[in-house]
Design an enzyme around this catalytic site. Structure first.
Site, PDB file in Angstrom:
ATOM      1  N   LYS A 288      40.055  40.793  75.721  1.00 29.71           N
ATOM      2  CA  LYS A 288      39.015  39.968  75.078  1.00 29.71           C
ATOM      3  C   LYS A 288      37.777  40.825  74.903  1.00 29.71           C
ATOM      4  CE  LYS A 288      38.318  35.658  73.717  1.00 29.71           C
ATOM      5  NZ  LYS A 288      39.286  34.664  73.227  1.00 29.71           N
TER       6      LYS A 288
ATOM      7  N   ASP B  51      37.197  34.315  67.657  1.00 32.19           N
ATOM      8  CA  ASP B  51      36.942  33.364  68.749  1.00 32.19           C
ATOM      9  C   ASP B  51      35.615  32.702  68.355  1.00 32.19           C
ATOM     10  OD1 ASP B  51      37.949  32.547  71.597  1.00 32.19           O
ATOM     11  OD2 ASP B  51      35.816  32.808  71.890  1.00 32.19           O
TER      12      ASP B  51
HETATM   13  P1  NDP Z   1      33.929  28.178  66.414  1.00 32.09           P
HETATM   14  O1  NDP Z   1      32.847  29.183  66.519  1.00 32.09           O
HETATM   15  O2  NDP Z   1      34.656  28.021  65.131  1.00 32.09           O
HETATM   16  O3  NDP Z   1      33.409  26.745  66.861  1.00 32.09           O
HETATM   17  C1  NDP Z   1      32.863  26.543  68.121  1.00 32.09           C
HETATM   18  C2  NDP Z   1      32.421  25.121  68.244  1.00 32.09           C
HETATM   19  O4  NDP Z   1      32.118  24.837  69.597  1.00 32.09           O
HETATM   20  C3  NDP Z   1      31.161  24.817  67.445  1.00 32.09           C
HETATM   21  O5  NDP Z   1      31.163  23.486  67.043  1.00 32.09           O
HETATM   22  C4  NDP Z   1      30.071  25.094  68.481  1.00 32.09           C
HETATM   23  O6  NDP Z   1      28.854  24.424  68.231  1.00 32.09           O
HETATM   24  C5  NDP Z   1      30.718  24.550  69.733  1.00 32.09           C
HETATM   25  N1  NDP Z   1      30.168  25.278  70.876  1.00 32.09           N
HETATM   26  C6  NDP Z   1      30.312  26.600  71.144  1.00 32.09           C
HETATM   27  N2  NDP Z   1      29.652  26.941  72.255  1.00 32.09           N
HETATM   28  C7  NDP Z   1      29.090  25.798  72.696  1.00 32.09           C
HETATM   29  C8  NDP Z   1      28.286  25.484  73.817  1.00 32.09           C
HETATM   30  N3  NDP Z   1      27.934  26.446  74.703  1.00 32.09           N
HETATM   31  N4  NDP Z   1      27.896  24.200  73.974  1.00 32.09           N
HETATM   32  C9  NDP Z   1      28.246  23.244  73.080  1.00 32.09           C
HETATM   33  N5  NDP Z   1      29.003  23.483  71.990  1.00 32.09           N
HETATM   34  C10 NDP Z   1      29.413  24.725  71.813  1.00 32.09           C
HETATM   35  O7  NDP Z   1      34.959  28.578  67.577  1.00 32.09           O
HETATM   36  P2  NDP Z   1      36.490  28.163  67.755  1.00 32.09           P
HETATM   37  O8  NDP Z   1      36.747  26.818  67.198  1.00 32.09           O
HETATM   38  O9  NDP Z   1      37.308  29.310  67.285  1.00 32.09           O
HETATM   39  O10 NDP Z   1      36.628  28.138  69.341  1.00 32.09           O
HETATM   40  C11 NDP Z   1      36.438  26.954  70.119  1.00 32.09           C
HETATM   41  C12 NDP Z   1      37.113  27.128  71.469  1.00 32.09           C
HETATM   42  O11 NDP Z   1      38.517  27.356  71.273  1.00 32.09           O
HETATM   43  C13 NDP Z   1      36.622  28.307  72.312  1.00 32.09           C
HETATM   44  O12 NDP Z   1      36.701  27.960  73.679  1.00 32.09           O
HETATM   45  C14 NDP Z   1      37.639  29.392  71.997  1.00 32.09           C
HETATM   46  O13 NDP Z   1      37.696  30.354  73.023  1.00 32.09           O
HETATM   47  C15 NDP Z   1      38.906  28.553  71.934  1.00 32.09           C
HETATM   48  N6  NDP Z   1      40.036  29.144  71.238  1.00 32.09           N
HETATM   49  C16 NDP Z   1      39.930  29.573  69.945  1.00 32.09           C
HETATM   50  C17 NDP Z   1      41.027  30.106  69.295  1.00 32.09           C
HETATM   51  C18 NDP Z   1      40.979  30.506  67.868  1.00 32.09           C
HETATM   52  O14 NDP Z   1      42.019  30.869  67.338  1.00 32.09           O
HETATM   53  N7  NDP Z   1      39.853  30.434  67.186  1.00 32.09           N
HETATM   54  C19 NDP Z   1      42.312  30.271  69.985  1.00 32.09           C
HETATM   55  C20 NDP Z   1      42.349  29.719  71.322  1.00 32.09           C
HETATM   56  C21 NDP Z   1      41.226  29.192  71.907  1.00 32.09           C
HETATM   57  P3  NDP Z   1      27.578  25.258  67.742  1.00 32.09           P
HETATM   58  O15 NDP Z   1      27.918  25.702  66.349  1.00 32.09           O
HETATM   59  O16 NDP Z   1      26.433  24.321  67.824  1.00 32.09           O
HETATM   60  O17 NDP Z   1      27.463  26.423  68.689  1.00 32.09           O
HETATM   61  O1  2IT Z   2      41.527  32.542  72.923  1.00 30.65           O
HETATM   62  C1  2IT Z   2      42.365  32.886  72.068  1.00 30.65           C
HETATM   63  O2  2IT Z   2      43.578  32.822  72.295  1.00 30.65           O
HETATM   64  C2  2IT Z   2      41.870  33.372  70.776  1.00 30.65           C
HETATM   65  N1  2IT Z   2      40.662  33.349  70.546  1.00 30.65           N
HETATM   66  C3  2IT Z   2      42.836  33.910  69.763  1.00 30.65           C
HETATM   67  C4  2IT Z   2      43.201  35.332  70.065  1.00 30.65           C
HETATM   68  C5  2IT Z   2      44.031  36.026  69.019  1.00 30.65           C
HETATM   69  O3  2IT Z   2      44.265  37.225  69.226  1.00 30.65           O
HETATM   70  O4  2IT Z   2      44.446  35.421  68.028  1.00 30.65           O
END
Ligand code: NDP
Ligand code: 2IT
Length: 448
Positions: free
Chosen positions: A128, A168
């Site tokens: 990561k 992420d």
């Molecule tokens: P995005 O940046 O697309 O969206 C993040 C969302 O979460 C936004 O709505 C953001 O709001 C909110 N958010 C982030 N940090 C905070 C915080 N500290 N407090 C409140 N709200 C918060 O990210 P993703 O959708 O890609 O990721 C969301 C989660 O999913 C994370 O935990 C990530 O690690 C996990 N994840 C993502 C994967 C992927 O493929 N993208 C795969 C597996 C897990 P704001 O805009 O106001 O910050």
């Molecule tokens: O937390 C996760 O699994 C991710 N943000 C996706 C990682 C990836 O390599 O697609």
């Protein structure tokens, strides 16, 4: 030494060696707490000191990221990459861009990723990275200059057979594009060094959808074990980014009703359901205009809960899809009191240990992050396969593979929980099933 004493000693060493890194401690403790019965059955893991090796990243990179803002000011952020474990394949895992990013958060994410990637059944190690750069409020040009500077250093350390980052929080298609372009210029190589690329230049269909879709597919498998389905289920979803958006889309397709979304400003509650048209508005708002979720409440005349998370709203199923520790013990108790029967974690480690204990001890259907959100990285693995073949698979083919992988992950967790005497406990099941494959591979590879 006995299993319990080994676990205690390793955890104490982690605390001493990584002072103040509370998120990392939390992630390590959750895994170690599941492994007692495994070590008892496999003394060879104790003999080879697998636990102490697995909690130490193979390599830790930290670097200066200088860039210039639109006013000409010289700015500096900190860049990181934690290459955690390569027993199963090249390091693989996302890049987080958020002001809270620090070693503790990236080490917890890298550690989780190792086990998650093991569960996917695909050949990927875990890592990561990211930066404390905040893309919010920055112009496209500022984001580009940051991403180019970040990749100027990172490109020395990654490669299609070495380490393959992805998105992420804060890293979406725009950022991946800027980083890919810079890698190509410096190295003069067009290779699959990042996943989550756009379709025209090596991306995979379904990768944007994969984490949200996968999280719902996993939840569907959990429901099936109780002869239930999504038909008519009221669902709360937190976040409004990539994972939240496609979670809502798949819930709609399966006949459930998603009634909330949130961001760091607050939560919208739409009891009529966030249908396809409203979701299209959210996608434009978040992915193009980069606005706040409050605008949904203004547009559709629904309630906006300023500064609040969605967990006070009555639901059958909850999908935390924002960030770590967004469900605390009180939130968990409220969810249970309101009749919630299922929690499927789209975000990484969204439940505090006390919240997770509530879900496990009350025996609701609880899909821990490293299993439930593995569809994203699994589809990244499929993107890597397509890049290696120099071919693109159809939407249907990728979606079917993703679906089968999520079914298989559920099965592995369910079976491991049964085998080790904790039936239905998918937290233990995920940790054990993920761990055994890595531990065996580390044994095979000698002192690594
Ligand atoms: P995005 O940046 O697309 O969206 C993040 C969302 O979460 C936004 O709505 C953001 O709001 C909110 N958010 C982030 N940090 C905070 C915080 N500290 N407090 C409140 N709200 C918060 O990210 P993703 O959708 O890609 O990721 C969301 C989660 O999913 C994370 O935990 C990530 O690690 C996990 N994840 C993502 C994967 C992927 O493929 N993208 C795969 C597996 C897990 P704001 O805009 O106001 O910050
Ligand atoms: O937390 C996760 O699994 C991710 N943000 C996706 C990682 C990836 O390599 O697609």
């Amino acid at each position: 030494m006995k299993a319990d004493a080994v676990i205690k000693a390793v955890y104490e060493k982690v605390l001493a060696r990584n002072p103040g890194e509370t998120e990392f401690h939390q992630a390590v403790k959750e895994v170690l707490d599941s492994l007692g019965p495994v070590l008892e059955k496999h003394p060879e893991y104790i003999e080879a000191n697998i636990l102490e090796r697995i909690v130490e990243p193979e390599r830790q990179l930290m670097f200066r990221v200088p860039w210039q803002d639109d006013k000409g000011n010289f700015r500096v952020n900190r860049g990181f990459r934690f290459e955690f474990n390569s027993a199963l394949g090249p390091y693989k895992g996302g890049l987080r861009l958020h002001p809270t990013v620090c070693a503790s958060i990236l080490k917890f994410l890298g550690f989780e990723q190792v086990f998650k990637n093991s569960l996917t059944t695909l050949p990927m190690g875990g890592g990561k990275g990211g930066s404390d750069f905040d893309p919010k409020g920055k112009s496209d040009n500022e984001v580009m200059r940051f991403c180019q500077s970040f990749m100027t250093e990172l490109c020395r350390h990654i490669g299609p057979d070495t380490d393959v980052p992805a998105g992420d929080i804060g890293t979406g298609g725009r950022e991946i594009g800027f980083m890919f372009g810079q890698y190509k210029r410096i190295r003069n190589e067009f290779t699959g060094i990042l996943t989550g690329k756009a379709l025209n230049w090596g991306g995979s269909l379904i990768r944007p959808e994969a984490t949200g879709y996968g999280c719902v597919y996993f939840a569907e498998e959990m429901l099936k074990t109780r002869g239930d389905s999504f038909k008519g289920k009221i669902c709360t979803v937190s976040g409004s980014g990539n994972v939240a958006q496609y979670t809502v889309e798949k819930l709609n397709q399966l006949g459930a009703k998603a009634v909330t979304l949130s961001d760091s400003g607050g939560t919208i509650h739409d009891p009529a359901g966030i249908d396809a048209e409203k979701l299209a508005f959210v996608m434009e708002l978040k992915n193009v205009k980069r606005g706040r979720i409050k605008e949904y409440a203004d547009k559709y005349g629904v309630e906006y809960l300023e500064g609040k998370r969605p967990w006070g709203i009555k639901c059958d199923c909850a999908f935390p899809s924002a960030t770590q520790n967004e469900i605390d013990e009180n939130d968990a108790k409220t969810l249970l009191k309101n009749g919630c029967i299922l929690v499927s974690e789209g975000a990484n480690m969204p439940s505090t240990p006390e919240a997770a204990d509530q879900f496990v001890s009350n025996k609701i259907l609880y899909g821990p992050a490293k299993a439930a959100n593995a569809g994203g990285v699994a589809t990244s693995g499929l993107e890597m396969s397509q890049n290696s073949q120099r071919l693109s698979w159809t939407r249907e083919e990728v979606d079917e593979r993703l679906h089968n992988i999520m079914i298989s992950i559920h099965r592995q967790c369910y079976d491991a929980a049964e085998e080790y005497g904790m039936p239905g406990n998918l937290v233990a099941g995920a940790n054990i099933a993920g761990f055994v494959k890595i531990a065996d591979s580390m044994l095979d590879q000698g002192l690594v």
